[in-house]
Motif scaffolding. Structure first.
Motif, PDB file in Angstrom:
ATOM      1  N   ALA A  50       1.289  -1.240   0.129  1.00  0.00           N
ATOM      2  CA  ALA A  50       0.271  -0.210  -0.041  1.00  0.00           C
ATOM      3  C   ALA A  50       1.056   1.013   0.024  1.00  0.00           C
ATOM      4  CB  ALA A  50      -0.807   0.363   1.310  1.00  0.00           C
ATOM      5  N   VAL A  51       1.049   2.051  -1.250  1.00  0.00           N
ATOM      6  CA  VAL A  51       1.132   3.278  -1.241  1.00  0.00           C
ATOM      7  C   VAL A  51       0.780   4.405  -0.937  1.00  0.00           C
ATOM      8  CG1 VAL A  51       2.757   4.485  -2.675  1.00  0.00           C
ATOM      9  CG2 VAL A  51       2.880   1.973  -2.825  1.00  0.00           C
ATOM     10  N   LEU A  52       1.407   5.828  -0.023  1.00  0.00           N
ATOM     11  CA  LEU A  52       0.289   6.615   0.634  1.00  0.00           C
ATOM     12  C   LEU A  52       0.880   7.413   0.440  1.00  0.00           C
ATOM     13  CD1 LEU A  52      -0.097   5.843   4.598  1.00  0.00           C
ATOM     14  CD2 LEU A  52      -1.667   5.643   2.722  1.00  0.00           C
ATOM     15  N   ALA A  57       6.247  16.580   3.539  1.00  0.00           N
ATOM     16  CA  ALA A  57       5.928  16.280   5.493  1.00  0.00           C
ATOM     17  C   ALA A  57       4.541  15.686   5.722  1.00  0.00           C
ATOM     18  CB  ALA A  57       6.796  16.928   5.937  1.00  0.00           C
ATOM     19  N   TYR A  58       4.274  14.569   6.531  1.00  0.00           N
ATOM     20  CA  TYR A  58       3.145  14.084   6.909  1.00  0.00           C
ATOM     21  C   TYR A  58       3.472  13.472   8.370  1.00  0.00           C
ATOM     22  CZ  TYR A  58       5.542   9.569   6.421  1.00  0.00           C
ATOM     23  OH  TYR A  58       6.111   8.729   6.571  1.00  0.00           O
ATOM     24  N   ASP A  59       1.904  13.448   8.804  1.00  0.00           N
ATOM     25  CA  ASP A  59       2.220  13.849  10.987  1.00  0.00           C
ATOM     26  C   ASP A  59       2.852  12.050  10.848  1.00  0.00           C
ATOM     27  OD1 ASP A  59       0.754  12.506  13.401  1.00  0.00           O
ATOM     28  OD2 ASP A  59       0.466  14.741  13.377  1.00  0.00           O
ATOM     29  N   GLU A  60       3.290  11.832  11.813  1.00  0.00           N
ATOM     30  CA  GLU A  60       3.791  11.048  12.065  1.00  0.00           C
ATOM     31  C   GLU A  60       3.480   9.953  12.919  1.00  0.00           C
ATOM     32  OE1 GLU A  60       7.156   8.567  15.410  1.00  0.00           O
ATOM     33  OE2 GLU A  60       6.811  11.178  14.663  1.00  0.00           O
ATOM     34  N   ILE A  73       4.703   2.178   1.989  1.00  0.00           N
ATOM     35  CA  ILE A  73       5.241   3.219   2.007  1.00  0.00           C
ATOM     36  C   ILE A  73       4.797   4.522   1.444  1.00  0.00           C
ATOM     37  CG2 ILE A  73       6.646   3.971   0.043  1.00  0.00           C
ATOM     38  CD1 ILE A  73       7.002   1.105  -1.105  1.00  0.00           C
ATOM     39  N   ALA A  74       5.440   5.520   1.831  1.00  0.00           N
ATOM     40  CA  ALA A  74       4.650   7.332   1.715  1.00  0.00           C
ATOM     41  C   ALA A  74       5.705   7.837   0.688  1.00  0.00           C
ATOM     42  CB  ALA A  74       4.778   7.736   3.234  1.00  0.00           C
TER      43      ALA A  74
END
Length: 108
Positions: A50-52, A57-60, A73-74
């Motif tokens: 699954a790839v987001l 940058a995103y919230d941890e 994966i992000a």
């Protein structure tokens, strides 16, 4: 469509990278929604990733449930490598990963 193509995962685009995003009332709602999506994808036997894509940058907390899980994966940058690393123009992955200062790398 799963029978017509070799699909081994899902790319979840436009993932929020700010809290609260316009589509969510709270950070908890956003994290819960994406966690539910990712868990659904990972539950499909033929899917291995699954790839987001928050695109920056995103919230941890978004990735926290999946720490250590290589199936999730992000994407944190949506630009060319040259924009991020200007001296990369014309180089390949091996050139960028290691140089004489960093050590050596052999394909493997």
């Amino acid at each position: 469509w799963k029978n017509s193509y070799t699909v081994d995962g899902i790319f979840i685009d436009e993932v929020t990278n700010s809290w609260p995003a316009t589509n969510f009332d709270s950070k908890e709602t956003a994290v819960s929604t994406y966690t539910e999506l990712v868990n659904y994808v990972l539950a499909v036997p033929t899917f291995v990733r699954a790839v987001l894509n928050p695109g920056s940058a995103y919230d941890e907390e978004l990735m926290q449930p999946y720490y250590g899980n290589s199936k999730v994966i992000a994407v944190v940058m949506e630009s060319t490598v040259e924009q991020y690393y200007p001296s990369a123009t014309g180089k390949n992955c091996v050139d960028l990963l290691y140089n004489s200062t960093q050590g050596s790398f052999s394909p493997g």
